[in-house]
Scaffold this active site. Structure first.
Site, short mmCIF file in Angstrom:
data_model
loop_
_atom_site.label_atom_id
_atom_site.label_comp_id
_atom_site.label_asym_id
_atom_site.label_seq_id
_atom_site.Cartn_x
_atom_site.Cartn_y
_atom_site.Cartn_z
N ASN A 74 0.79 -1.23 0.00
CA ASN A 74 0.00 0.00 0.00
C ASN A 74 0.83 1.28 0.00
O ASN A 74 0.29 2.36 0.26
CB ASN A 74 -0.94 0.00 1.21
CG ASN A 74 -1.97 -1.11 1.13
OD1 ASN A 74 -2.37 -1.51 0.05
ND2 ASN A 74 -2.40 -1.61 2.28
N ASN A 122 -4.86 -5.21 3.68
CA ASN A 122 -5.62 -4.32 4.55
C ASN A 122 -6.81 -3.62 3.90
O ASN A 122 -7.09 -2.46 4.20
CB ASN A 122 -4.69 -3.30 5.20
CG ASN A 122 -4.34 -3.71 6.62
OD1 ASN A 122 -4.99 -4.56 7.21
ND2 ASN A 122 -3.31 -3.09 7.16
N SER A 145 5.76 -8.14 8.57
CA SER A 145 4.68 -7.28 8.10
C SER A 145 3.71 -8.10 7.27
O SER A 145 4.01 -9.22 6.85
CB SER A 145 5.24 -6.13 7.26
OG SER A 145 5.76 -6.65 6.03
N THR A 146 2.54 -7.52 7.00
CA THR A 146 1.55 -8.22 6.17
C THR A 146 2.13 -8.54 4.80
O THR A 146 1.93 -9.62 4.25
CB THR A 146 0.28 -7.38 6.02
OG1 THR A 146 -0.27 -7.11 7.32
CG2 THR A 146 -0.77 -8.12 5.20
N GLY A 147 2.87 -7.59 4.24
CA GLY A 147 3.45 -7.81 2.92
C GLY A 147 4.41 -8.98 2.88
O GLY A 147 4.36 -9.81 1.97
N TRP A 180 7.57 -0.01 -0.51
CA TRP A 180 8.58 1.05 -0.44
C TRP A 180 8.51 1.70 0.94
O TRP A 180 7.76 2.64 1.16
CB TRP A 180 8.36 2.10 -1.54
CG TRP A 180 9.44 3.13 -1.56
CD1 TRP A 180 9.41 4.39 -1.01
CD2 TRP A 180 10.75 3.00 -2.14
NE1 TRP A 180 10.60 5.05 -1.21
CE2 TRP A 180 11.45 4.21 -1.90
CE3 TRP A 180 11.40 1.97 -2.83
CZ2 TRP A 180 12.76 4.42 -2.34
CZ3 TRP A 180 12.70 2.18 -3.26
CH2 TRP A 180 13.36 3.39 -3.03
N HIS A 240 7.48 -3.91 13.32
CA HIS A 240 8.03 -4.39 12.04
C HIS A 240 9.38 -3.72 11.75
O HIS A 240 9.68 -2.65 12.26
CB HIS A 240 7.06 -4.08 10.90
CG HIS A 240 5.67 -4.59 11.12
ND1 HIS A 240 5.39 -5.92 11.36
CD2 HIS A 240 4.48 -3.94 11.16
CE1 HIS A 240 4.09 -6.07 11.53
NE2 HIS A 240 3.52 -4.89 11.42
#
Length: 359
Positions: free
Chosen positions: A147, A170, A279-281, A301, A331
């Site tokens: 995101n 998310n 992290s979610t990513g 990024w 994170h």
């Protein structure tokens, strides 16, 4: 007087010994941490980890080597990573608990707060899948869409939507940003905190209608809700579950297994990537290795500026601020990013951080 000089001499020698010993240890650690792990998997040196801000100040330098043009998939490395991740978790199984895992009324401990407990409600149990939503699924190409504001003006929408399977994080809005982020959504994560931040905590009917409308756009996509992580979001999870049932939404709910986050962290720690909590990513990339032959990342990024010094929003869709280098953060996103960039350069995944080439 002689005793004073003697003490000073001993003190000086001790300090010199400590200094040289520290340098020796530092050299040893640096040597160990720059070595590769196993059969070619990644490891990051401490010097790279500690110089996160240099990626912004030294655009184009050796600190950040990233080239999208000419990128080629390294299929053997992809298979090797998949095999090694399978030693820690099986994404097909761990992506969600299933109905047979619990019964209504069962009490479980939160994954990240073992002192607190959660009761499995009837609504939650009724929305648990009968089988894993990813059972026997396999895709040639997948997109994992983060995101970051780096997506704005990227014109990556069509490229993202061209992938066989698209994972988003998310419950980020897509319609008003379609040119840059696309609209295809096959697997969408939703932290319970999104209810408060993006939908006003369902304080009024319009907030609830907005949420229902957003979920109705997902059709039969997978909505992945980390309901068992920490205490505090349980009421939001229950409100979401109730709205899904009341409005008979077609979305397929999934709730990650109790072991998933620790298994993912264990894999990366073993590969010398010292994350605190993925992290979610990073979680989504790790899961995707199980069912995607080729993984493309967009919207990753974790820096306030791009390589040209232009300001980059934390999220492409809001004005939320984030301290990327804060020790208080759960994170370590800059470290995760560098890890993913190493994998990009080795052909294990493709990481897009600029404009997409028009197809």
């Amino acid at each position: 007087m002689r005793s004073i000089r003697k003490r000073w001499t001993i003190c000086t020698i001790s300090l010199l010994l400590i200094f040289y010993k520290t340098k020796e240890i530092a050299r040893t650690e640096e040597h160990q941490e720059t070595q590769l792990i196993g059969d070619g998997e990644l490891s990051l040196s401490r010097s790279l980890v500690n110089s996160s801000d240099k990626i912004i100040r030294k655009a184009g330098s050796s600190i950040f080597q990233h080239n999208v043009e000419g990128w080629k998939i390294n299929s053997s490395l992809v298979l090797e990573i998949r095999k090694n991740i399978l030693r820690f978790l099986d994404a097909e199984r761990d992506v969600s608990v299933v109905k047979s895992s619990f019964k209504p009324g069962d009490v479980i401990h939160y994954v990240l707060d073992r002192r607190r407990t959660l009761n499995i409600s009837h609504d939650l149990h009724s929305l648990l899948p009968e089988v894993s939503p990813m059972k026997n699924r396999r895709f040639k190409t997948c997109a994992v869409v983060g995101n970051s504001g780096i997506l704005l003006d990227s014109e990556c929408g069509k490229e993202i939507d061209s992938h066989n399977f698209v994972i988003r994080c998310n419950l980020a809005p897509v319609v008003e940003f379609a040119a840059d982020v696309g609209t295809k959504s096959d697997f969408i994560t939703m932290n319970p905190s999104v209810v408060q931040r993006a939908f006003g905590g369902f304080r009024n009917e319009s907030d609830r209608e907005k949420f229902v409308h957003r979920l109705s756009m997902l059709n039969d996509s997978v909505l992945w809700i980390p309901a068992f992580m920490v205490k505090g979001g349980e009421k939001h999870v229950e409100w979401v579950n109730a709205l899904i049932l009341k409005n008979k939404l077609k979305v397929r709910t999934a709730y990650p297994s109790l072991r998933l986050i620790h298994a993912v962290r264990g894999y990366w720690l073993t590969n010398k990537v010292p994350i605190k909590r993925p992290s979610t990513g990073l979680l989504m990339y790790t899961l995707a290795t199980r069912f995607c032959d080729e993984i493309h990342l967009y919207g990753f990024w974790p820096f306030p500026k791009d390589l040209n010094g232009k300001a980059v929003k934390y999220h492409y869709y809001d004005d939320l601020k984030y301290r990327y280098f804060s020790n208080a953060s759960p994170h370590r996103m800059p470290l995760e990013f560098k890890t993913l960039n190493v994998l990009h350069n080795r052909g294990a995944l493709k990481l897009t951080t600029g404009k997409c080439v028009k197809q």
